[in-house]
Structure formats: structure tokens, C-alpha cells
Write a protein that holds these residues in place. Structure first.
Motif, PDB file in Angstrom:
ATOM      1  N   PRO A   1      16.496  -4.331   7.880  1.00 44.13           N
ATOM      2  CA  PRO A   1      16.311  -5.590   8.363  1.00 44.13           C
ATOM      3  C   PRO A   1      15.315  -4.817   9.793  1.00 44.13           C
ATOM      4  CG  PRO A   1      18.062  -5.289   8.450  1.00 44.13           C
ATOM      5  CD  PRO A   1      17.820  -3.902   7.314  1.00 44.13           C
ATOM      6  N   THR A   2      15.617  -4.021  10.290  1.00 44.50           N
ATOM      7  CA  THR A   2      15.169  -3.179  11.709  1.00 44.50           C
ATOM      8  C   THR A   2      14.127  -2.282  11.307  1.00 44.50           C
ATOM      9  OG1 THR A   2      16.359  -1.682  11.035  1.00 44.50           O
ATOM     10  CG2 THR A   2      17.541  -3.502  12.316  1.00 44.50           C
ATOM     11  N   SER A   3      13.464  -2.506  10.241  1.00 44.22           N
ATOM     12  CA  SER A   3      12.175  -1.823  10.082  1.00 44.22           C
ATOM     13  C   SER A   3      11.388  -2.697  10.786  1.00 44.22           C
ATOM     14  CB  SER A   3      12.169  -1.760   8.606  1.00 44.22           C
ATOM     15  OG  SER A   3      10.874  -1.094   8.334  1.00 44.22           O
ATOM     16  N   PRO A   4       9.913  -2.127  11.117  1.00 44.09           N
ATOM     17  CA  PRO A   4       9.075  -3.189  12.047  1.00 44.09           C
ATOM     18  C   PRO A   4       8.115  -3.244  10.768  1.00 44.09           C
ATOM     19  CG  PRO A   4       8.784  -0.704  12.020  1.00 44.09           C
ATOM     20  CD  PRO A   4      10.061  -0.889  11.596  1.00 44.09           C
ATOM     21  N   THR A   5       8.032  -3.566   9.332  1.00 46.34           N
ATOM     22  CA  THR A   5       7.556  -3.491   8.150  1.00 46.34           C
ATOM     23  C   THR A   5       8.455  -4.498   6.985  1.00 46.34           C
ATOM     24  OG1 THR A   5       8.487  -1.598   7.452  1.00 46.34           O
ATOM     25  CG2 THR A   5       6.478  -2.129   8.319  1.00 46.34           C
ATOM     26  N   TYR A   6       9.759  -4.649   7.366  1.00 44.64           N
ATOM     27  CA  TYR A   6      11.161  -5.266   6.404  1.00 44.64           C
ATOM     28  C   TYR A   6      10.363  -6.716   6.199  1.00 44.64           C
ATOM     29  CZ  TYR A   6      14.483  -7.455   4.881  1.00 44.64           C
ATOM     30  OH  TYR A   6      16.175  -7.960   4.450  1.00 44.64           O
ATOM     31  N   VAL A   7      10.107  -6.917   4.924  1.00 46.80           N
ATOM     32  CA  VAL A   7       9.845  -8.336   4.335  1.00 46.80           C
ATOM     33  C   VAL A   7      10.532  -9.216   3.511  1.00 46.80           C
ATOM     34  CG1 VAL A   7       8.603  -9.395   3.012  1.00 46.80           C
ATOM     35  CG2 VAL A   7       7.057  -7.855   4.001  1.00 46.80           C
ATOM     36  N   GLY A   8      11.397  -8.280   2.441  1.00 44.99           N
ATOM     37  CA  GLY A   8      12.880  -8.884   1.695  1.00 44.99           C
ATOM     38  C   GLY A   8      13.502  -8.036   0.662  1.00 44.99           C
ATOM     39  N   GLY A   9      13.395  -6.767   1.563  1.00 43.36           N
ATOM     40  CA  GLY A   9      13.947  -5.781   1.212  1.00 43.36           C
ATOM     41  C   GLY A   9      13.499  -5.504  -0.603  1.00 43.36           C
ATOM     42  N   LEU A  10      14.382  -4.288  -0.934  1.00 41.04           N
ATOM     43  CA  LEU A  10      14.078  -3.227  -2.269  1.00 41.04           C
ATOM     44  C   LEU A  10      13.417  -4.838  -3.279  1.00 41.04           C
ATOM     45  CD1 LEU A  10      13.905  -1.155  -4.389  1.00 41.04           C
ATOM     46  CD2 LEU A  10      16.272  -0.947  -4.632  1.00 41.04           C
TER      47      LEU A  10
ATOM     48  N   ALA B   1       0.921  -0.978  -0.010  1.00 41.37           N
ATOM     49  CA  ALA B   1      -0.181   0.260  -0.026  1.00 41.37           C
ATOM     50  C   ALA B   1       0.994   1.197  -0.096  1.00 41.37           C
ATOM     51  CB  ALA B   1      -1.181  -0.289   1.060  1.00 41.37           C
ATOM     52  N   ALA B   2       2.035   1.347   0.388  1.00 47.86           N
ATOM     53  CA  ALA B   2       2.848   2.220   0.719  1.00 47.86           C
ATOM     54  C   ALA B   2       3.433   2.453  -0.672  1.00 47.86           C
ATOM     55  CB  ALA B   2       3.812   2.044   2.158  1.00 47.86           C
ATOM     56  N   ILE B   3       4.213   1.783  -1.284  1.00 46.51           N
ATOM     57  CA  ILE B   3       4.251   1.885  -2.384  1.00 46.51           C
ATOM     58  C   ILE B   3       4.164   2.335  -3.432  1.00 46.51           C
ATOM     59  CG2 ILE B   3       5.846   0.535  -4.261  1.00 46.51           C
ATOM     60  CD1 ILE B   3       6.988  -1.494  -2.245  1.00 46.51           C
TER      61      ILE B   3
ATOM     62  N   VAL C   1      21.610  12.281  -1.215  1.00 50.29           N
ATOM     63  CA  VAL C   1      22.542  11.069  -0.330  1.00 50.29           C
ATOM     64  C   VAL C   1      22.626  10.253  -1.848  1.00 50.29           C
ATOM     65  CG1 VAL C   1      22.044   9.191   1.420  1.00 50.29           C
ATOM     66  CG2 VAL C   1      21.077  11.829   1.615  1.00 50.29           C
ATOM     67  N   TYR C   2      23.255   9.437  -1.524  1.00 53.96           N
ATOM     68  CA  TYR C   2      23.786   8.500  -2.093  1.00 53.96           C
ATOM     69  C   TYR C   2      23.757   6.247  -1.242  1.00 53.96           C
ATOM     70  CZ  TYR C   2      26.057   3.896  -4.946  1.00 53.96           C
ATOM     71  OH  TYR C   2      26.338   2.741  -5.554  1.00 53.96           O
ATOM     72  N   ASP C   3      23.200   5.513  -1.253  1.00 55.52           N
ATOM     73  CA  ASP C   3      23.121   4.810  -0.650  1.00 55.52           C
ATOM     74  C   ASP C   3      23.550   3.458  -1.658  1.00 55.52           C
ATOM     75  OD1 ASP C   3      21.497   2.309   0.097  1.00 55.52           O
ATOM     76  OD2 ASP C   3      20.295   3.242   1.423  1.00 55.52           O
ATOM     77  N   HIS C   4      24.708   3.450  -0.717  1.00 54.66           N
ATOM     78  CA  HIS C   4      25.261   1.959  -1.779  1.00 54.66           C
ATOM     79  C   HIS C   4      24.247   0.598  -1.606  1.00 54.66           C
ATOM     80  CE1 HIS C   4      29.618   4.521  -2.193  1.00 54.66           C
ATOM     81  NE2 HIS C   4      28.790   4.835  -0.617  1.00 54.66           N
ATOM     82  N   ASN C   5      23.852   0.746  -0.634  1.00 50.50           N
ATOM     83  CA  ASN C   5      22.622  -0.904  -0.674  1.00 50.50           C
ATOM     84  C   ASN C   5      22.559  -1.323  -1.788  1.00 50.50           C
ATOM     85  OD1 ASN C   5      24.933  -1.829   2.468  1.00 50.50           O
ATOM     86  ND2 ASN C   5      23.070  -0.678   2.890  1.00 50.50           N
TER      87      ASN C   5
ATOM     88  N   GLN D   1      14.025   2.582   1.482  1.00 49.08           N
ATOM     89  CA  GLN D   1      13.934   2.210   3.486  1.00 49.08           C
ATOM     90  C   GLN D   1      13.242   0.798   3.109  1.00 49.08           C
ATOM     91  OE1 GLN D   1      10.714   4.858   4.854  1.00 49.08           O
ATOM     92  NE2 GLN D   1      11.923   6.526   3.375  1.00 49.08           N
ATOM     93  N   LEU D   2      13.631   0.166   2.167  1.00 47.45           N
ATOM     94  CA  LEU D   2      13.075  -1.326   2.110  1.00 47.45           C
ATOM     95  C   LEU D   2      14.181  -1.974   2.686  1.00 47.45           C
ATOM     96  CD1 LEU D   2      10.685  -0.982  -1.055  1.00 47.45           C
ATOM     97  CD2 LEU D   2      10.236  -0.789   1.072  1.00 47.45           C
ATOM     98  N   ASP D   3      15.203  -1.689   2.499  1.00 51.18           N
ATOM     99  CA  ASP D   3      16.653  -2.815   2.585  1.00 51.18           C
ATOM    100  C   ASP D   3      17.052  -2.545   4.449  1.00 51.18           C
ATOM    101  OD1 ASP D   3      16.827  -4.191   0.539  1.00 51.18           O
ATOM    102  OD2 ASP D   3      17.954  -2.623  -0.303  1.00 51.18           O
TER     103      ASP D   3
END
Length: 305
Positions: free
Chosen positions: A259-268, A194-196, A236-240, A255-257
Motif C-alpha cells: 500500500p505504500t507504493s506510489p502506484t497502489y490501487v487495490g492489491g493483487l 501497462a506494467a502488468i 523468496v516466499y511472499d506470505h501475503n 509488488q501490487l500488495d
């Protein structure tokens, strides 16, 4: 492969392991894709069926091979509560691992052994099973047969399947196959989708950047090392993730990569496949940049190149 580049998932941890008597087994493209996309540090280690559509062009081939693999006992299919076309895939070893974890809860282990045999060897390609099938399976445990279903529900290996009509006959009462923490995964997935979607709809050209060419990466590092602290906060450049965004907070994909996020599922990579596999978006490449672009009624192309 559409996304990510082939080097993204190369790891010895993801190499399939077969029995000694299985040396001549030839893996299908679909099973190989499941191994390649199988998460390394996320449990349950579920791969979604529509993610495979990003790796294999023929969707009918994926569906046909998954059904065959299920019947052969090489994987377990799981229905998510988020949508009817959200089908999760667990390799047989991972499914067995989830059942072994449930054994440690103190319930009778014979219940789980019989359930594994039923779920893999007899109903491997089915998404649900009936109360009658469960009762027949546990008839060999006369002292426990009445509590076996409650045991599996408490362990998170089953969840009720509510059919319209309210028919309460044993042959009509059924249960979805599930696994512990699956409900939490579904909740996080629904929230992030929903956020994406909201971010894509509000973004210019209905797209969000997901990568930048190496030349821009080098240029960005030079800017960041010589600029004022105020400018660094805005660019900002995000190396990940490999993306140059102004400003960072406007792109939810960055913000998807975490893992400490409460909504983390599997990353970008997971969420890019999620949108592309469901035909909600395409990956568009222009001048070395990659964008996740929402598919609208005016643009229904399925080309991802």
C-alpha cells in the motif's frame, strides 16, 4: 468465485447495513458482489463493473441489475477516463460520504444537498448530466446558480465531458459524475495495467504465477530457514501473496500488495480481476499452482477454471 478464495473477503466491515424499515429488502447477486468486493481501506471505495463479471457468469445480468440499482438510488455509476468500458460503482452510502467530505471545503452546503438528490434519486443510472439539468436543479438558489457548477467541479464531483463537434449550447454541454481522487486512481490503474501487460508479454508462456499449493509453501519455509543468505535473496516466499518466485523482482504481481507504493490501487486480487474481467487474461490452475495467463489470438478461451 474465481479469484480470490471465498475466505479472502470475509469481514464484518463489508457487511451491508440497511435502514430499520428495510428489513425485508432482498439483495440481488450483483449488489451482494459489490459489497463483497468493496475495498475496506481505499478511498474512493469504488468497485469496477468488469470485476463483477468474475463473480457472476452472466454479464448481461450484471449490466441489467446495475442499471436497476442505479434507478432505485442504491448506487452511483462513474465513468473512468481510462477506457469507455471502465465503469466504477459506488454504493449510495459511499457516494453520500464523498459528498459530505466535499461539504467541508467551505462551499454552500445546499449545493451539495441538491446535487446528491439529483445524482441519486433522479439520475442514478446515468453516467453524465447536462448543463441544463444542473441549471434547472439549482434554480432554487438564485444567488448561487451561476457558480454551482464551478463549485462541483472544484470539489471533484464533476468533470467536463467533451463531445465531438464543439457544440456549446447549454443542452449540449455535459459533465461526467466523478469524485475526489478519482483521477489519481485512474492514473495509477493505467500505469499498473501497462506494467502488468508488459510483464505478461515478456514472460515465458505469457503467464505469471500468483499462488502456490500449501505443500510447496511448507517446503519453501524449510529451504529458507536452512539456506545460505545468498540463496535466500534469490528464492523468496511472499506470505501475503502466496507465491514462490525466482527471483522476486521478475514478477510484478508480487509488488501490487504494497500500500505504500506510489502506484497502489487495490492489491493483487484487484488486478487479477481487472485483467480477467476485461477478457485480457485467464486464471490457469496446474498442479496446484495458479497463473495469470495473457489471452492471445491463439488462445481465446474464456474458461477460468
Amino acid at each position: 468465485r474465481l479469484w480470490p478464495p471465498p475466505s479472502d473477503s470475509s469481514s464484518s466491515e463489508n457487511e451491508p447495513q440497511h435502514d430499520e424499515n428495510d428489513n425485508e429488502y432482498i439483495m440481488t447477486d450483483t449488489e451482494a458482489a459489490v459489497w463483497a468486493l468493496r475495498p475496506k481501506h481505499i478511498y474512493p471505495r469504488v468497485v469496477f463493473r468488469h470485476h463483477l463479471y468474475c463473480e457472476i457468469n452472466e454479464r448481461s445480468t450484471v449490466d441489467r441489475e446495475l442499471e436497476k440499482l442505479g434507478k432505485n438510488g442504491r448506487l452511483r455509476l462513474l465513468q473512468l477516463p481510462t477506457a469507455t468500458d471502465d465503469i466504477g460503482i459506488l454504493l449510495a452510502n459511499d457516494w453520500h460520504e464523498e459528498i459530505n467530505k466535499a461539504k467541508r471545503t467551505g462551499f454552500d452546503q445546499r449545493v451539495f444537498d441538491l446535487f446528491y438528490d439529483l445524482s441519486i434519486r433522479k439520475l442514478g443510472a446515468e453516467l453524465y448530466l447536462t448543463q441544463t439539468e444542473l441549471s434547472d436543479t439549482f434554480s432554487t438558489l438564485p444567488n448561487l446558480s451561476n457558480s454551482c457548477i464551478d463549485t462541483l467541479l472544484s470539489a471533484g464531483l464533476l468533470r467536463p465531458r467533451r463531445d465531438p463537434g464543439g457544440d456549446q449550447r447549454a443542452e449540449s454541454i455535459s459533465f461526467w459524475f466523478s469524485c475526489p481522487r478519482f483521477g489519481e486512481t485512474a492514473r495509477r490503474l493505467q500505469h499498473t495495467r501497462a506494467a502488468i501487460t508488459k510483464a505478461l508479454k515478456s514472460a515465458r508462456f505469457k503467464q505469471l504465477q500468483i499462488s502456490a499449493p500449501p505443500s510447496r509453501m511448507k517446503h519453501q519455509d524449510e529451504i529458507s530457514s536452512t539456506s545460505s543468505s545468498r540463496f535466500k535473496k534469490r528464492r523468496v516466499y511472499d506470505h501475503n501473496v502466496g507465491a514462490s518466485i525466482i527471483p522476486r523482482a521478475k514478477n510484478i504481481l508480487l509488488q501490487l500488495d504494497d500500500p505504500t507504493s506510489p502506484t497502489y490501487v487495490g492489491g493483487l486480487n484487484f488486478h487479477v480481476r481487472d485483467f480477467v474481467g476485461k477478457n485480457l487474461a485467464i486464471v490457469d490452475t496446474r498442479a496446484g499452482d495458479r497463473f495469470l495467463r495473457l489471452i492471445t489470438t491463439a488462445h481465446t478461451s474464456s474458461s477460468f477454471s
